[in-house]
Structures are given as structure tokens and as C-alpha cells.
Design an enzyme around this catalytic site. Structure first.
Site, PDB file in Angstrom:
ATOM      1  N   SER A  28     -13.431  42.957  -5.830  1.00  0.00           N
ATOM      2  CA  SER A  28     -13.471  43.608  -7.029  1.00  0.00           C
ATOM      3  C   SER A  28     -14.954  44.252  -7.131  1.00  0.00           C
ATOM      4  O   SER A  28     -15.128  45.091  -7.935  1.00  0.00           O
ATOM      5  CB  SER A  28     -13.360  42.626  -8.011  1.00  0.00           C
ATOM      6  OG  SER A  28     -14.144  41.470  -7.924  1.00  0.00           O
ATOM      7  N   HIS A  53     -18.572  42.256 -10.850  1.00  0.00           N
ATOM      8  CA  HIS A  53     -17.965  43.377 -11.385  1.00  0.00           C
ATOM      9  C   HIS A  53     -19.147  44.509 -11.825  1.00  0.00           C
ATOM     10  O   HIS A  53     -19.334  45.716 -11.495  1.00  0.00           O
ATOM     11  CB  HIS A  53     -16.851  43.180 -12.497  1.00  0.00           C
ATOM     12  CG  HIS A  53     -15.662  42.796 -12.243  1.00  0.00           C
ATOM     13  ND1 HIS A  53     -14.916  42.360 -13.300  1.00  0.00           N
ATOM     14  CD2 HIS A  53     -15.382  42.257 -11.278  1.00  0.00           C
ATOM     15  CE1 HIS A  53     -13.807  41.766 -12.344  1.00  0.00           C
ATOM     16  NE2 HIS A  53     -14.170  41.819 -11.159  1.00  0.00           N
TER      17      HIS A  53
END
Length: 205
Positions: free
Chosen positions: A129, A180
């Protein structure tokens, strides 16, 4: 039907396709070998990130290897689905070398921020991610650089996807939101430093 499927695969950008295939291959190899991708201790043995191992044992390689590991099919599917489309858009406009640098370096940047802000947490983390958000961050930079005029990119949709995905990470306790955020910022800055052009035409289309 089979020919159409082969042609579709061939039409994808090559480096992004390679990254997707590597992530899937790693998952399949671990599964075929009898590994449990939902078991944190087993994932540690494969290279997942664990702050105490990095600080106490100096296993900094985990900041890189954890990008290619996923906790279960759903985790893998969600990340690869995002990468399949976002990565293709970025590579088509930046070229394979810039794309690869943004993907790998941006992913590491996300993991470094996660590590620095969570050194006291004894949590095992893994996933692509951070790298995926680096790709999204680079695409957002392209939109900003070109004042919203990037052919083939739905600017509002892209920005909305970035905002919602980041927000979801902060609201979901099971998501490494700092990876993230770090990946997104890393990808945005890398795209600027690498002077990613607004478009690079693909030779196979």
C-alpha cells in the site's frame, strides 16, 4: 475470447505489470509452501516489518521486503486492483524507469515513516500500500503540475480517490495509515524531483 485476454495483458504497461505479478507470485509461493499469510509470526520469517527487529537487530531490509508481502487474499487483491489501474496510468506518462523508482523508493518512504512513528508499537506490518500510494501521489503531482489538464486522467476522480483512501486509513485501526501517508508524500515529491513529464506515449499502442 482467449485472444482478447492475451491482447489485453499485452497492452498493459510492462513494469507495472511486472510489479503486480511479483506481488502475486510471492503470495502464491508462500501459500504453496504451506505458509499462513494471516499468521504474523510466519510473516516475520518471510520479511515483514517489525520495529523492534529493525532497531534491535538492525534488520533494515524489512523496510523493503515487507512491500511484497500481504496478509491474506483480500489484502493482496485490494492493493493489486489499485496498482493495476493507477500504476498503468503513471507508467504510461512517466516511463518505466521513473515509474519503478517512484514505486520502490516511494514504498520505502512510506515504510520509513511508519517505522519512525511506530517504533514503540510491537506490530507486524506488510503490504504494497505504501508503494501504491506513492503511485497515486505521483499522479496527483502530474495533475497539479499540469493544472488539471492531463489527458486520460479523471482529475476529480483521482483526487477524490486519494483523499478517501487516505481518510479510510486514518479511520481504520487495522490499516497502517502512516505508510499510506508516507508513500503518498514520497511519490508526490519523487515525481517532482524526477521531473516526470505530463505524458509519455506508449510504443505498443
Amino acid at each position: 475470447m482467449q485472444t482478447e485476454g492475451i491482447n489485453y495483458i499485452r497492452s498493459r504497461t510492462k513494469m507495472n505489470l511486472l510489479m503486480v505479478l511479483i506481488n502475486i507470485a510471492v503470495f502464491l509461493i508462500i501459500t504453496i509452501m504451506g505458509g499462513d499469510t494471516l499468521d504474523a509470526e510466519q510473516m516475520l520469517s518471510y520479511g515483514a516489518m517489525y520495529p523492534p527487529y529493525v532497531t534491535q537487530k538492525g534488520e533494515y531490509y524489512r523496510l523493503f521486503t515487507c512491500m511484497f508481502l500481504h496478509f491474506g487474499w483480500q489484502h493482496l487483491f485490494y492493493n493489486m486492483l489499485l496498482l493495476w489501474f493507477a500504476g498503468d496510468m503513471l507508467e504510461e506518462r512517466s516511463g518505466p524507469v521513473r515509474y519503478l523508482v517512484i514505486y520502490l523508493a516511494g514504498g520505502v518512504a512510506g515504510n520509513v515513516l511508519s517505522f519512525l512513528t511506530g517504533m514503540e508499537r510491537q506490530v507486524v506490518s506488510a503490504g504494497a500500500s505504501g508503494a501504491v500510494f506513492a503511485v497515486i501521489g505521483a499522479l496527483v503531482w502530474l495533475v497539479v503540475k499540469n493544472r488539471g489538464k492531463v489527458e486520460g486522467i479523471d482529475n476529480r476522480g483521482l483526487c477524490m480517490m486519494a483523499v478517501l483512501s487516505l481518510a479510510q486509513g486514518f479511520m481504520d485501526a487495522g490499516v497502517d495509515h502512516m505508510a499510506h501517508l508516507g508513500g503518498f508524500i514520497g511519490g508526490f515529491l519523487l515525481a517532482a524531483v524526477l521531473r516526470t513529464p505530463s505524458a509519455v506515449r506508449r510504443k505498443d499502442r
